[in-house]
Design a protein around this motif. Sequence first.
Motif, short mmCIF file in Angstrom:
data_model
loop_
_atom_site.label_atom_id
_atom_site.label_comp_id
_atom_site.label_asym_id
_atom_site.label_seq_id
_atom_site.Cartn_x
_atom_site.Cartn_y
_atom_site.Cartn_z
N VAL A 146 1.81 -4.26 -21.86
CA VAL A 146 1.58 -4.16 -20.41
C VAL A 146 1.33 -2.71 -20.03
O VAL A 146 0.47 -2.41 -19.22
CB VAL A 146 2.77 -4.77 -19.63
N HIS A 147 2.07 -1.79 -20.64
CA HIS A 147 1.89 -0.37 -20.35
C HIS A 147 0.47 0.09 -20.64
O HIS A 147 -0.13 0.83 -19.85
CB HIS A 147 2.88 0.45 -21.17
N GLU A 148 -0.11 -0.37 -21.73
CA GLU A 148 -1.46 0.08 -22.07
C GLU A 148 -2.56 -0.71 -21.36
O GLU A 148 -3.68 -0.22 -21.26
CB GLU A 148 -1.68 0.06 -23.57
N THR A 149 -2.28 -1.91 -20.88
CA THR A 149 -3.34 -2.71 -20.27
C THR A 149 -3.37 -2.67 -18.74
O THR A 149 -4.37 -3.07 -18.16
CB THR A 149 -3.26 -4.19 -20.71
N LEU A 150 -2.28 -2.22 -18.11
CA LEU A 150 -2.29 -2.16 -16.64
C LEU A 150 -3.27 -1.10 -16.17
O LEU A 150 -3.32 0.00 -16.70
CB LEU A 150 -0.90 -1.81 -16.11
N ALA A 151 -4.01 -1.43 -15.15
CA ALA A 151 -4.95 -0.48 -14.56
C ALA A 151 -4.18 0.54 -13.73
O ALA A 151 -3.25 0.18 -13.00
CB ALA A 151 -5.96 -1.20 -13.70
N GLN A 152 -4.56 1.79 -13.83
CA GLN A 152 -3.87 2.83 -13.07
C GLN A 152 -4.36 2.91 -11.63
O GLN A 152 -3.69 3.49 -10.79
CB GLN A 152 -4.08 4.19 -13.74
N ASP A 153 -5.51 2.35 -11.34
CA ASP A 153 -6.08 2.48 -10.01
C ASP A 153 -5.44 1.55 -8.98
O ASP A 153 -5.62 1.72 -7.79
CB ASP A 153 -7.58 2.23 -10.06
N ARG A 154 -4.68 0.57 -9.43
CA ARG A 154 -4.15 -0.45 -8.52
C ARG A 154 -2.72 -0.81 -8.91
O ARG A 154 -2.46 -1.18 -10.05
CB ARG A 154 -5.05 -1.67 -8.63
N ALA A 155 -1.80 -0.69 -7.98
CA ALA A 155 -0.40 -1.01 -8.24
C ALA A 155 -0.17 -2.51 -8.04
O ALA A 155 -0.70 -3.10 -7.09
CB ALA A 155 0.51 -0.22 -7.32
N VAL A 156 0.59 -3.12 -8.93
CA VAL A 156 0.87 -4.55 -8.86
C VAL A 156 2.35 -4.80 -9.10
O VAL A 156 3.08 -3.93 -9.56
CB VAL A 156 0.06 -5.35 -9.92
N ARG A 157 2.77 -5.99 -8.78
CA ARG A 157 4.09 -6.52 -9.15
C ARG A 157 3.81 -7.62 -10.16
O ARG A 157 2.99 -8.51 -9.90
CB ARG A 157 4.82 -7.10 -7.94
N LEU A 158 4.48 -7.58 -11.30
CA LEU A 158 4.17 -8.49 -12.39
C LEU A 158 5.45 -8.95 -13.07
O LEU A 158 6.33 -8.14 -13.35
CB LEU A 158 3.27 -7.77 -13.41
N VAL A 159 5.54 -10.25 -13.33
CA VAL A 159 6.60 -10.82 -14.16
C VAL A 159 5.93 -11.52 -15.33
O VAL A 159 5.01 -12.32 -15.14
CB VAL A 159 7.50 -11.80 -13.37
N VAL A 160 6.39 -11.21 -16.53
CA VAL A 160 5.85 -11.80 -17.77
C VAL A 160 6.92 -12.71 -18.34
O VAL A 160 8.05 -12.28 -18.57
CB VAL A 160 5.47 -10.71 -18.79
N VAL A 161 6.55 -13.98 -18.58
CA VAL A 161 7.48 -14.96 -19.15
C VAL A 161 6.83 -15.54 -20.41
O VAL A 161 5.92 -16.37 -20.31
CB VAL A 161 7.79 -16.10 -18.14
N ALA B 16 0.81 -1.21 0.00
CA ALA B 16 0.00 0.00 0.00
C ALA B 16 0.85 1.27 0.00
O ALA B 16 0.42 2.30 -0.48
CB ALA B 16 -0.93 -0.01 1.21
N SER B 17 2.06 1.17 0.51
CA SER B 17 2.93 2.34 0.58
C SER B 17 3.56 2.69 -0.76
O SER B 17 4.12 3.77 -0.91
CB SER B 17 4.04 2.09 1.61
N ASP B 18 3.48 1.79 -1.75
CA ASP B 18 4.11 2.03 -3.05
C ASP B 18 3.03 2.12 -4.14
O ASP B 18 2.44 1.12 -4.51
CB ASP B 18 5.08 0.89 -3.37
#
Length: 108
Positions: free
Chosen positions: A69-84, A37-39
């Motif tokens: 990923v840049h265009e599909t990530l929601a701006q309202d919620r921060a996530v950590r994501l790894v794409v393989v 929540a802090s990030d």
Amino acid sequence: MGRFASLRRQADFARLRQRGRRISSANLTLYLTDAPASDPTSQVGITVTKSIGTAVVRNKLRRRLAAIVHETLAQDRAVRLVVVPRPSAATLAFDRLRGEVATALGRR
């Protein structure tokens, strides 16, 4: 400014692979967790192995995935994501690859 920062440390990639939620599709695998929540910024890592092809093919796929990923990530919620991506992802059309990433992110 972009919607996400890049994961840089190997430990961050490994932590996401171990503890993150795995979402698999025909041509790629995503590992996803919520950011603290802090990030407020999402962090994304894209891992493209040598089994994908030559350096030109790997870099092209990495750039395409970053744009998607840049265009599909929601701006309202921060996530950590790894794409393989799997080797078959290198031959996909951009629209099909975008649809697959969007579908996988929608399943979270």
